[in-house]
Write an enzyme that holds these catalytic residues in place. Structure first.
Site, short mmCIF file in Angstrom:
data_model
loop_
_atom_site.label_atom_id
_atom_site.label_comp_id
_atom_site.label_asym_id
_atom_site.label_seq_id
_atom_site.Cartn_x
_atom_site.Cartn_y
_atom_site.Cartn_z
N ASP A 1 -6.54 2.54 0.40
CA ASP A 1 -7.62 3.50 0.08
C ASP A 1 -8.99 2.89 0.30
O ASP A 1 -9.98 3.37 -0.26
CB ASP A 1 -7.48 4.00 -1.36
CG ASP A 1 -7.64 2.88 -2.38
OD1 ASP A 1 -7.16 1.76 -2.09
OD2 ASP A 1 -8.23 3.10 -3.45
N GLU A 2 -9.06 1.85 1.12
CA GLU A 2 -10.33 1.18 1.39
C GLU A 2 -10.94 1.67 2.70
O GLU A 2 -10.27 1.70 3.74
CB GLU A 2 -10.14 -0.35 1.45
CG GLU A 2 -9.78 -0.96 0.11
CD GLU A 2 -9.69 -2.47 0.19
OE1 GLU A 2 -9.87 -3.13 -0.85
OE2 GLU A 2 -9.42 -3.00 1.29
#
Length: 217
Positions: A145-146
């Site tokens: 989720d970066e």
């Protein structure tokens, strides 16, 4: 034709047209046929449709530089884009910024609702991020989720903060994913050239550190 006249043959890629008018790429090899007097009497052409080969090469190229889930640039392409942004900033005197962000408690959402829901959420995040920036900027997915955003040619710090606030507002709005109403907020860390680093590695590292500091607070 100059090559054929000089060497007796030529091969290469050309664009050709089908009977239905469609243009397609073709690999063509032409050989001159000479008689005993070395006069050219005929030409033999062997050709093949390479549309499939080109599509396969383009697909491989895309896999090398783009994230398969979100279709955003990946780490490799991000590195190239950030190097270009730094070079532009050096020449122009403007600033470039790196915004490193991830979604808070994304693992909880993934574990509770499943990876399919998590993937759809990440796609929505990618779409919203792209809507917050200009064409010259880069939105990339680092993995999980970066995400990393590179803002190119920014005149002042205030403009960078305006974009960051726009992202915070957009990404914090509810997500409708397969009948689920999901609320997820981002944590964002920012580094600015040249104040927080003068090369790609230091800018990404400092933005990453700032993001974790934000998350802890």
């Amino acid at each position: 034709w100059a090559s054929i006249q000089e060497h007796g043959h030529w091969q290469g890629e050309i664009w050709n047209k089908r009977k239905n008018g469609e243009i397609y790429p073709e690999w063509l090899k032409i050989t001159a046929v000479k008689n005993r007097s070395q006069d050219t009497t005929n030409y033999i052409a062997v050709f093949s449709d390479i549309t499939g080969d080109i599509r396969a090469a383009e697909h491989i190229q895309r896999l090398a530089y783009y994230d398969t889930l979100t279709d955003l640039p990946n780490r490799a392409l991000l590195s190239d884009r950030l190097d270009l942004a730094i070079a532009h900033a050096k020449r122009s005197g403007y600033k470039c910024a790196v915004l490193f962000l991830d979604m808070d408690r994304f693992k909880n959402i993934n574990d509770a609702l499943g990876h399919s829901i998590g993937d759809q959420l990440l796609k929505s995040v990618a779409t919203r991020l792209k809507e917050c920036v200009r064409e010259v900027d880069t939105v990339a997915r680092m993995g999980g989720d970066e995400f990393v955003v590179v803002l190119d040619g920014m005149a002042e710090i205030g403009s960078i903060l305006t974009v960051a606030r726009k992202m915070l507002h957009s990404l914090s709005q509810p997500y409708e994913v397969e009948g689920h109403n999901i609320r997820a907020t981002p944590s964002i860390g920012i580094s600015v050239y040249p104040e927080d680093g003068t090369d790609r590695e230091s800018l990404i590292m400092n933005a990453d550190s700032a993001m974790y500091h934000t998350k802890e607070n």
